[in-house]
Motif scaffolding. Structure first.
Motif, PDB file in Angstrom:
ATOM      1  N   VAL A  26       0.881  -1.163   0.000  1.00 22.67           N
ATOM      2  CA  VAL A  26       0.000   0.000   0.000  1.00 22.67           C
ATOM      3  C   VAL A  26       0.918   1.211   0.000  1.00 22.67           C
ATOM      4  N   ALA A  27       0.559   2.250  -0.751  1.00 18.20           N
ATOM      5  CA  ALA A  27       1.424   3.424  -0.867  1.00 18.20           C
ATOM      6  C   ALA A  27       0.661   4.697  -0.534  1.00 18.20           C
ATOM      7  N   PHE A  28       1.361   5.617   0.114  1.00 20.33           N
ATOM      8  CA  PHE A  28       0.811   6.938   0.428  1.00 20.33           C
ATOM      9  C   PHE A  28       1.838   7.992   0.053  1.00 20.33           C
ATOM     10  N   THR A  29       1.360   9.127  -0.441  1.00 23.04           N
ATOM     11  CA  THR A  29       2.215  10.278  -0.660  1.00 23.04           C
ATOM     12  C   THR A  29       2.122  11.156   0.579  1.00 23.04           C
ATOM     13  N   VAL A  30       3.280  11.553   1.081  1.00 21.96           N
ATOM     14  CA  VAL A  30       3.354  12.322   2.322  1.00 21.96           C
ATOM     15  C   VAL A  30       4.064  13.647   2.049  1.00 21.96           C
ATOM     16  N   PRO A  31       3.836  14.664   2.885  1.00 22.57           N
ATOM     17  CA  PRO A  31       4.493  15.949   2.654  1.00 22.57           C
ATOM     18  C   PRO A  31       5.971  15.945   3.024  1.00 22.57           C
ATOM     19  N   ASP A  32       6.376  15.117   3.985  1.00 24.53           N
ATOM     20  CA  ASP A  32       7.765  15.092   4.442  1.00 24.53           C
ATOM     21  C   ASP A  32       8.144  13.639   4.711  1.00 24.53           C
ATOM     22  N   LEU A  33       8.982  13.075   3.851  1.00 23.62           N
ATOM     23  CA  LEU A  33       9.323  11.654   3.949  1.00 23.62           C
ATOM     24  C   LEU A  33      10.034  11.331   5.252  1.00 23.62           C
ATOM     25  N   ASP A  34      10.963  12.177   5.679  1.00 23.10           N
ATOM     26  CA  ASP A  34      11.675  11.912   6.936  1.00 23.10           C
ATOM     27  C   ASP A  34      10.712  11.859   8.115  1.00 23.10           C
ATOM     28  N   GLU A  35       9.771  12.796   8.173  1.00 20.53           N
ATOM     29  CA  GLU A  35       8.793  12.819   9.259  1.00 20.53           C
ATOM     30  C   GLU A  35       7.930  11.558   9.242  1.00 20.53           C
ATOM     31  N   ALA A  36       7.474  11.164   8.059  1.00 19.80           N
ATOM     32  CA  ALA A  36       6.594   9.996   7.958  1.00 19.80           C
ATOM     33  C   ALA A  36       7.345   8.715   8.312  1.00 19.80           C
ATOM     34  N   VAL A  37       8.578   8.559   7.834  1.00 15.69           N
ATOM     35  CA  VAL A  37       9.361   7.369   8.172  1.00 15.69           C
ATOM     36  C   VAL A  37       9.599   7.326   9.676  1.00 15.69           C
ATOM     37  N   ALA A  38       9.941   8.463  10.277  1.00 18.28           N
ATOM     38  CA  ALA A  38      10.174   8.511  11.723  1.00 18.28           C
ATOM     39  C   ALA A  38       8.910   8.129  12.487  1.00 18.28           C
ATOM     40  N   PHE A  39       7.743   8.561  12.031  1.00 16.88           N
ATOM     41  CA  PHE A  39       6.487   8.222  12.703  1.00 16.88           C
ATOM     42  C   PHE A  39       6.209   6.728  12.588  1.00 16.88           C
ATOM     43  N   PHE A  40       6.276   6.199  11.379  1.00 20.47           N
ATOM     44  CA  PHE A  40       5.942   4.790  11.199  1.00 20.47           C
ATOM     45  C   PHE A  40       6.944   3.867  11.888  1.00 20.47           C
ATOM     46  N   THR A  41       8.221   4.250  11.919  1.00 21.53           N
ATOM     47  CA  THR A  41       9.203   3.391  12.583  1.00 21.53           C
ATOM     48  C   THR A  41       9.235   3.637  14.089  1.00 21.53           C
ATOM     49  N   GLY A  42       9.263   4.898  14.511  1.00 16.06           N
ATOM     50  CA  GLY A  42       9.409   5.213  15.923  1.00 16.06           C
ATOM     51  C   GLY A  42       8.149   5.049  16.744  1.00 16.06           C
ATOM     52  N   VAL A  43       6.983   5.302  16.137  1.00 13.63           N
ATOM     53  CA  VAL A  43       5.724   5.220  16.877  1.00 13.63           C
ATOM     54  C   VAL A  43       5.025   3.883  16.638  1.00 13.63           C
ATOM     55  N   LEU A  44       4.968   3.443  15.379  1.00 12.71           N
ATOM     56  CA  LEU A  44       4.208   2.233  15.061  1.00 12.71           C
ATOM     57  C   LEU A  44       5.073   0.979  14.945  1.00 12.71           C
ATOM     58  N   GLY A  45       6.401   1.124  15.022  1.00 10.69           N
ATOM     59  CA  GLY A  45       7.259  -0.055  15.023  1.00 10.69           C
ATOM     60  C   GLY A  45       7.573  -0.642  13.661  1.00 10.69           C
ATOM     61  N   ALA A  46       7.352   0.108  12.592  1.00  6.54           N
ATOM     62  CA  ALA A  46       7.711  -0.381  11.257  1.00  6.54           C
ATOM     63  C   ALA A  46       9.227  -0.467  11.128  1.00  6.54           C
ATOM     64  N   GLU A  47       9.677  -1.208  10.127  1.00  6.98           N
ATOM     65  CA  GLU A  47      11.102  -1.305   9.821  1.00  6.98           C
ATOM     66  C   GLU A  47      11.324  -0.795   8.402  1.00  6.98           C
ATOM     67  N   THR A  48      12.409  -0.059   8.206  1.00  3.61           N
ATOM     68  CA  THR A  48      12.727   0.464   6.874  1.00  3.61           C
ATOM     69  C   THR A  48      13.427  -0.620   6.070  1.00  3.61           C
ATOM     70  N   ALA A  49      12.860  -0.960   4.925  1.00  7.11           N
ATOM     71  CA  ALA A  49      13.501  -1.910   4.016  1.00  7.11           C
ATOM     72  C   ALA A  49      14.520  -1.174   3.145  1.00  7.11           C
ATOM     73  N   TYR A  50      14.085  -0.049   2.546  1.00  7.43           N
ATOM     74  CA  TYR A  50      15.012   0.742   1.732  1.00  7.43           C
ATOM     75  C   TYR A  50      14.432   2.123   1.491  1.00  7.43           C
ATOM     76  N   ARG A  51      15.325   3.021   1.083  1.00  6.32           N
ATOM     77  CA  ARG A  51      14.953   4.355   0.614  1.00  6.32           C
ATOM     78  C   ARG A  51      15.644   4.564  -0.717  1.00  6.32           C
ATOM     79  N   THR A  52      15.006   5.301  -1.603  1.00  9.02           N
ATOM     80  CA  THR A  52      15.585   5.563  -2.909  1.00  9.02           C
ATOM     81  C   THR A  52      15.104   6.918  -3.419  1.00  9.02           C
ATOM     82  N   GLY A  53      15.832   7.442  -4.384  1.00  8.42           N
ATOM     83  CA  GLY A  53      15.462   8.709  -4.994  1.00  8.42           C
ATOM     84  C   GLY A  53      16.670   9.611  -5.114  1.00  8.42           C
ATOM     85  N   PRO A  54      16.559  10.668  -5.838  1.00  7.33           N
ATOM     86  CA  PRO A  54      15.334  11.105  -6.487  1.00  7.33           C
ATOM     87  C   PRO A  54      15.016  10.274  -7.730  1.00  7.33           C
TER      88      PRO A  54
END
Length: 196
Positions: A26-54
């Motif tokens: 499932v994909a979502f567009t967010v206004p700030d990728l760093d903020e969203a990754v920090a929320f999903f990992t730090g608050v909800l316990g997600a794990e980062t598989a990878y980041r890419t771009g631009p």
């Protein structure tokens, strides 16, 4: 005298797209990728598989971004893929581009959406999320008292950037299960902790 062999009739075709068996992500567009990754990992316990771009069209006059992703040709994207719980691959996009809307769609708008999260401990999850700065609860926790999902508890919350989350907990044996073999996914119960 021999009897001619008969070929068994083929099984009726199942509706759907051949080969498709599951949701990949499932994909979502967010206004700030760093903020969203920090929320999903730090608050909800997600794990980062990878980041890419631009991700962008290397041709300054090209149309790759519009053709491939349906966005303005001069858009660029930064992407993170996260794993949340046992079944969800969650892809987050942060786009820059000249024609992007900077407002989340409402739930009743076309493209409106929310991410519903199962919880084994509804009350503890509500307390934890509402203690996070910037997270706000929409209304009060609800319990469904009749109908096909009687006994289900739910509440909507908004992340600091406005993505709607829903917390859900349902008892075993929902009423709809008496009328169909279809079962909605629910995670297995966590293993019991050994006494200390």
């Amino acid at each position: 005298m021999t009897t001619p062999a008969t070929t068994p009739a083929p099984a009726p075709a199942r509706p759907g797209v051949p080969g498709v068996r599951a949701v990949h992500h499932v994909a979502f567009t967010v206004p700030d990728l760093d903020e969203a990754v920090a929320f999903f990992t730090g608050v909800l316990g997600a794990e980062t598989a990878y980041r890419t771009g631009p991700v962008a069209d290397p041709d300054p006059h090209g149309d790759w971004m519009r053709r491939q992703l349906g966005v303005h040709p001069r858009s660029t994207a930064h992407i993170a893929m996260l794993r949340l719980g046992p079944t969800l691959n969650l892809e987050l996009f942060e786009y820059s581009g000249p024609d992007r809307r900077r407002r989340m769609p409402g739930n009743s708008d076309w493209g409106g959406h929310h991410l519903a999260l199962w919880t084994d401990d509804f009350d503890a999850s509500v307390r934890r999320l509402t203690a996070v700065p910037g997270v706000r609860m929409l209304g009060e926790p609800q319990q469904v008292n009749e109908g096909p999902i009687r006994g289900t508890r739910w509440v909507y919350l908004a992340t600091p950037w406005g993505l709607h989350l829903e917390l859900v907990h349902a008892p075993d044996g929902l009423p709809y299960e008496q009328h169909t073999a279809v079962r909605l996914f629910r995670p297995a119960a966590p293993p019991e902790e050994a006494p200390a």
